[in-house]
Motif scaffolding. Structure first.
Motif, mmCIF file in Angstrom:
data_model
loop_
_atom_site.group_PDB
_atom_site.id
_atom_site.type_symbol
_atom_site.label_atom_id
_atom_site.label_comp_id
_atom_site.label_asym_id
_atom_site.label_seq_id
_atom_site.Cartn_x
_atom_site.Cartn_y
_atom_site.Cartn_z
ATOM 1 N N ASN A 101 -9.942 -21.014 -20.993
ATOM 2 C CA ASN A 101 -10.192 -22.066 -20.002
ATOM 3 C C ASN A 101 -8.906 -22.552 -19.332
ATOM 4 O OD1 ASN A 101 -9.367 -23.201 -22.346
ATOM 5 N ND2 ASN A 101 -11.114 -24.566 -22.598
ATOM 6 N N PRO A 153 -17.960 -20.091 -15.994
ATOM 7 C CA PRO A 153 -17.385 -21.444 -15.871
ATOM 8 C C PRO A 153 -17.029 -22.040 -17.226
ATOM 9 C CG PRO A 153 -19.751 -21.523 -15.513
ATOM 10 C CD PRO A 153 -19.414 -20.090 -15.727
ATOM 11 N N TYR A 154 -16.040 -21.456 -17.883
ATOM 12 C CA TYR A 154 -15.589 -21.976 -19.174
ATOM 13 C C TYR A 154 -14.515 -23.023 -18.888
ATOM 14 C CZ TYR A 154 -13.305 -21.866 -23.784
ATOM 15 O OH TYR A 154 -12.738 -22.190 -24.988
ATOM 16 N N ARG A 155 -14.846 -24.283 -19.170
ATOM 17 C CA ARG A 155 -13.953 -25.356 -18.738
ATOM 18 C C ARG A 155 -13.263 -26.060 -19.910
ATOM 19 N NH1 ARG A 155 -14.052 -24.637 -13.893
ATOM 20 N NH2 ARG A 155 -15.904 -24.604 -12.589
#
Lengths: 415, 315
Positions: free
Chosen positions: B209, B118-120
């Motif tokens: 992202n 979950p690289y946002r």
């Protein structure tokens, strides 16, 4: 001299391994499992494998079948039919009674063909193909085979569930699917059921994309927005689905996404909070189903998986597969594939949620209940730590998706 | 019109991302003759590093640290790996980097898992910057554009206005002559390789992202970057820039135009029916083959102009 010693030692080791392996084969019922375990779709295969392993451990703890334990033997097929056929060869070489495959209807088609030929030529070493997720309708219609059992609803049934889930106010939809056997069947079936069930809906766009090649879906989003669609219907899976919804959320598109696979591993992470109340999945199971219907035992089973692995449990269908195997092997009283396949026909099993399921005799297609889940906040079990999870918005019972089939099954003669 | 503007913006963003990746590869390929298969792996590493760093100290430090880490890895690869392999010729180098790419993918799978992480997008940039005909243009994409434009400027200045840049340029076009003049070409090689890898890392930081950070990202990004490099031509940063933007735009616009060969033939009064030979192929619409267009162009340019768009030497 020294070399000679080494050589005999080596022979000894090899023999030891071979005998050990043989002894093991006597003790377990081996199930070959082939799916992509490397390459762009590796996440799918890996998640399947871990869930199956968990389920097999459970089934074995419940006594396996005929006093034997089930054993899963994974083979990487790199999403290639040719590699799946190599896996089939290895499985038959080792006399395994079952081969299982989930991802890719093109691979499934090759496997059905391969299994048919193999079983014709080697009546004393047959193998049953357990299809855990390749859902092109052809596989149990035109291509149907006595040796193939499908344990997931086919695309036509899923399409019907999806179309039935479309709310009344939706009148414009857009279809995007992957350009191969499965995607094309989804496209055809969804179209089919829209004309049949919802003639008021207009299909404003219908697109096929190359499988696993698109890195940026923003141009598609632009097109979808321009078309004025209210809902996007897609059978995409893996990165093709994740990137599609992500770009839609990024573009702030006012869309609802009706998917087949958004709930599978990696989907919720990629979608994120932006997908709140927008993404729906036609699914065989969701972790919130058990608490919603108040089934404590099923809830504990899924929770057990969560504690063991970092991701969610989505594969209740796999447990049904092994419960069928258990029942069929016990009923057949042997691990002879012909007897097991015969025992499996018209077998009925109550799945672990307590719903009725049935393996249809005429086409070897399972008929089971199905759910439509909405991805939203405030559910008991969130998905992949996103804070959002799948709330069941519709449950369709097995008897309501018992679609007809065109299968003309060729059964092996009694000899 | 509305579709045109939005597609133009999207194509530009994607093109600039490609350029960030391809610029490093162009430098490496034209200078050292190494077709670096591990280049896209550096892109992936950049994304994963940035994800991990951003968990602890935030996105902004990651923007600096992750590319530096990638650069260090690049320097190490060049000094202790490529330089040894170099003696055995280009095939050995090619195989070396190919193996490296596979190893990096496996290492990434083992350390971060097979699932997407979950690289946002950082919260500061997570808002729609403006709306074009109702479609939001996320601020992050503008940020990507800005970063890549800055980077293009920096490379250009570095190459044309500094001493080391001049030596690199000399080595780009006349590598043998530059070394004959007494410049430490191996050290420049290390520098260029490290810088190229760092650029790929930076592309990963801002691309990870924007797309999804997962172990397959290198594998899907790799081929298209090679197309850009070959299409742009050896030894030309400008060519690489043009090729990147072109590829970005082609892929974006190919999706928008729902035309097929059959439509084209219809313009000339030739109607394709289901009985026409090759009707299946003729009816395939452009969006269905859009992702393959760059590769078609690669084949065409290799046949008709092997040195690429602005290349100074043959590929």
């Amino acid at each position: 001299m020294l070399q000679g010693k080494w050589f005999s030692a080596l022979i000894g080791i090899v023999l030891g391994i071979a005998c050990g392996g043989h002894a093991l084969a006597q003790g377990t019922i081996k199930v070959a499992y082939t799916d992509p375990l490397s390459g762009p779709f590796a996440q799918v295969g890996d998640a399947n494998l871990k869930q199956m392993q968990y389920i097999i451990d459970y089934i074995n703890s419940k006594g396996g079948a005929l006093g034997k334990k089930f054993e899963l033997v994974p083979f990487d097929n790199k999403s290639q039919p040719s590699d799946a056929l190599i896996a089939l060869k290895s499985a038959t070489d080792q006399n395994m009674p079952f081969i299982m495959q989930c991802s890719g209807s093109n691979i499934a088609a090759a496997l059905i063909d391969g299994v048919n030929k193999h079983n014709d030529r080697n009546p004393d070493n047959r193998i049953i193909y357990l299809n855990c997720g390749a859902v092109a309708p052809e596989l149990t219609n035109e291509q149907c085979s006595f040796w193939h059992f499908r344990f997931d609803l086919h695309a036509g049934m899923k399409a019907e569930v999806m179309v039935r889930a479309l709310p009344k106010e939706t009148t414009k939809v857009y279809l995007i699917n992957q350009d191969y056997l499965f995607g094309q069947s989804v496209q055809r079936e969804v179209r089919n059921y829209i004309t049949k069930l919802r003639p008021d809906i207009q299909i404003v766009g219908d697109e096929l994309i190359p499988l696993g090649k698109i890195k940026d879906f923003s141009p598609y989003m632009t097109k979808i927005k321009a078309s004025g669609a209210q809902a996007l219907l897609t059978g995409n899976w893996g990165p093709d689905m994740n990137l599609l919804i992500k770009s839609g959320v990024d573009a702030g598109a006012d869309l609802r996404y009706y998917t087949f696979y958004a709930h599978l591993a990696g989907g919720p992470t990629a979608i994120g909070a932006g997908g709140d109340n927008r993404v729906l999945a036609v699914m065989s199971f969701g972790e919130n189903v058990a608490p919603e219907i108040g089934n404590k035992e099923a809830e504990a089973f899924t929770e057990g998986f969560r504690q063991k692995h970092k991701f969610d449990f989505s594969a209740a269908g796999f447990r049904t597969i092994f419960e069928y195997l258990q029942a069929a092997v016990n009923k057949a009283g042997s691990i002879d594939p012909l007897k097991i396949a015969t025992a499996m026909e018209d077998l009925q099993v109550k799945d672990f949620l307590g719903f009725d399921t049935k393996m249809r005799k005429e086409d070897h297609q399972i008929i089971s209940e199905y759910f439509v889940g909405t991805f939203k906040k405030g559910v008991k079990y969130d998905a992949e730590g996103t804070g959002l999870g799948w709330a069941t918005s519709a449950t369709i019972l097995a008897k309501d998706i018992d679609q007809p089939n065109t299968c003309k099954m060729k059964r092996p003669s009694a000899s | 019109m509305e579709v045109f503007v939005v597609s133009l913006l999207n194509g530009l963003v994607y093109g600039m991302l490609l350029f960030m990746l391809a610029s490093g590869l162009t430098l490496i390929l034209s200078m050292m003759g190494v077709l670096n298969f591990a280049h896209a792996s550096a892109y992936m590493l950049g994304a994963y590093f940035a994800y991990t760093i951003s968990l602890y100290i935030g996105f902004w430090p990651a923007l600096i640290i992750a590319p530096l880490l990638c650069g260090l890895i690049g320097a190490a690869i060049e000094m202790w790996g490529l330089r040894r392999v170099h003696r055995n010729g280009h095939i050995a180098e090619l195989l070396f980097t190919f193996g490296l790419a596979l190893i990096i993918e496996k290492v990434v799978q083992m350390s971060w898992g097979l699932l997407p992480v979950p690289y946002r997008v950082p919260e500061l940039l997570d808002f729609p910057l403006f709306k074009v005909y109702g479609t939001q243009f996320p601020a992050y994409r503008a940020f990507m554009l800005a970063i890549s434009a800055l980077m293009f400027g920096a490379i250009w200045l570095g190459l044309t206005r500094t001493r080391i840049g001049l030596v690199i340029q000399a080595a780009l076009t006349h590598p043998d002559m530059a070394s004959a003049l007494g410049h430490n070409v191996p050290r420049i090689f290390t520098l260029v390789f490290a810088a190229g890898t760092a650029l790929a890392g930076l592309a990963g930081v801002i691309g990870g992202n924007y797309q999804v950070t997962e172990p397959a990202m290198a594998f899907t990004m790799g081929p298209i970057v090679f197309v850009v490099v070959v299409f742009g031509g050896l030894g030309s940063l400008t060519g690489c820039f043009i090729a990147s933007i072109l590829m970005g735009l082609i892929q974006t616009f190919a999706v928008v135009f729902d035309v097929s060969l059959a439509d084209l033939l219809a313009k000339f009064g030739f109607v394709v029916t289901s009985s026409t030979p090759f009707a299946e192929v003729l009816n395939v619409t452009l969006p269905r083959v859009g992702a393959l267009l760059p590769f078609l162009m690669l084949v065409l340019i290799l046949v008709f102009r092997p040195r690429g768009l602005m290349g100074t030497r043959d590929t």
